[in-house]
Design an enzyme around this catalytic site. Structure first.
Site, PDB file in Angstrom:
ATOM      1  N   PRO A   1      -6.436  -0.625  -5.085  1.00  0.00           N
ATOM      2  CA  PRO A   1      -7.558  -1.460  -5.499  1.00  0.00           C
ATOM      3  C   PRO A   1      -8.510  -1.709  -4.327  1.00  0.00           C
ATOM      4  CG  PRO A   1      -5.549  -2.761  -5.329  1.00  0.00           C
ATOM      5  CD  PRO A   1      -5.164  -1.338  -5.082  1.00  0.00           C
TER       6      PRO A   1
ATOM      7  N   HIS B   1       0.822  -1.220   0.000  1.00  0.00           N
ATOM      8  CA  HIS B   1       0.000   0.000   0.000  1.00  0.00           C
ATOM      9  C   HIS B   1       0.855   1.268   0.000  1.00  0.00           C
ATOM     10  CE1 HIS B   1      -4.279  -1.507   1.162  1.00  0.00           C
ATOM     11  NE2 HIS B   1      -3.699  -2.287   0.282  1.00  0.00           N
TER      12      HIS B   1
END
Ligand SMILES: *[C@@H]1O[C@H](CO)[C@@H](O)[C@H](O)[C@H]1NC(C)=O
Ligand SMILES: *[C@@H]1O[C@H](CO)[C@@H](O)[C@H](O)[C@H]1NC(C)=O
Length: 188
Positions: free
Chosen positions: A162, A65
């Protein structure tokens, strides 16, 4: 920070997340300035894993991330300030990103050994590798010399990361746009 290192080691490295790399990184980047770096990171990750068996997955996800939003720059580690709202509280991270305290603890030990030398994103990148390797996952070589961002964007994190509510084709497209593939979708 250490521009002269680029002259000493003008190598361009390729790695697992090579698509995130813009500068010239080097496997030996801290060999002279912080020779015990890997050992310090490995010890910190080991003690975190011994206490919490979820931590390897958490550290890999924290690294993923971090890198997915504007590259591996440590921006996910930044708390909100009066001038920006950062990634920590973006939807994909809030109440799910874990392991910040592990990186903080390792950074504190690294600072004791080699003050103001190693970037936070390099520590996170190494910690993710160590976490997977120590739990018998694959090993990958990590180039070092990333610079930490001084800012972070919650909107960028919400847009770029996502989401489980997106169709697989959209998720895959986001990975492909970062130079990753379907295998990476499955792993990450
Ligand atoms: C051990 O892990 C738990 C979460 O499972 C955490 O709350 C605690 O702070 C950890 N302790 C240490 C010493 O890291
Ligand atoms: C999936 O991607 C398409 C094309 O980019 C976009 O129009 C659509 O809104 C996306 N769907 C979701 C749920 O994000």
């Amino acid at each position: 920070m250490k521009n002269h290192m680029f002259l000493t080691y003008p190598l361009i490295c390729f790695l697992f997340l090579s698509s995130f790399v813009y500068g010239q990184l080097d496997y030996k980047y801290y060999d002279t300035t912080c020779p015990n770096l890997i050992k310090i990171v490995r010890n910190g990750v080991w003690s975190a894993i011994s206490n919490d068996t979820r931590m390897p997955a958490s550290l890999l996800r924290l690294h993923f991330h971090d890198c997915f939003v504007n590259g591996c720059d440590g921006s996910i580690l930044l708390d909100d300030t009066s001038t920006f709202t950062g990634e920590k509280n973006a939807f994909p991270n809030r109440n799910s990103a874990r392991g910040y305290e592990v990186i903080d603890a390792i950074k504190a030990n690294v600072e004791k050994a080699c003050p103001s030398t190693v970037s936070c994103t390099d520590i996170l990148t190494l910690a993710a590798r160590e976490a997977i390797y120590l739990t018998r996952g694959p090993f990958w070589s990590v180039c070092l010399g990333r610079r930490d961002s001084l800012t972070a964007s919650q909107n960028a994190a919400n847009d770029q990361l996502p989401s489980p509510f997106e169709p697989l084709v959209n998720i895959t497209a986001k990975f492909v746009s970062k130079g990753l593939d379907v295998k990476d979708v499955v792993v990450l």
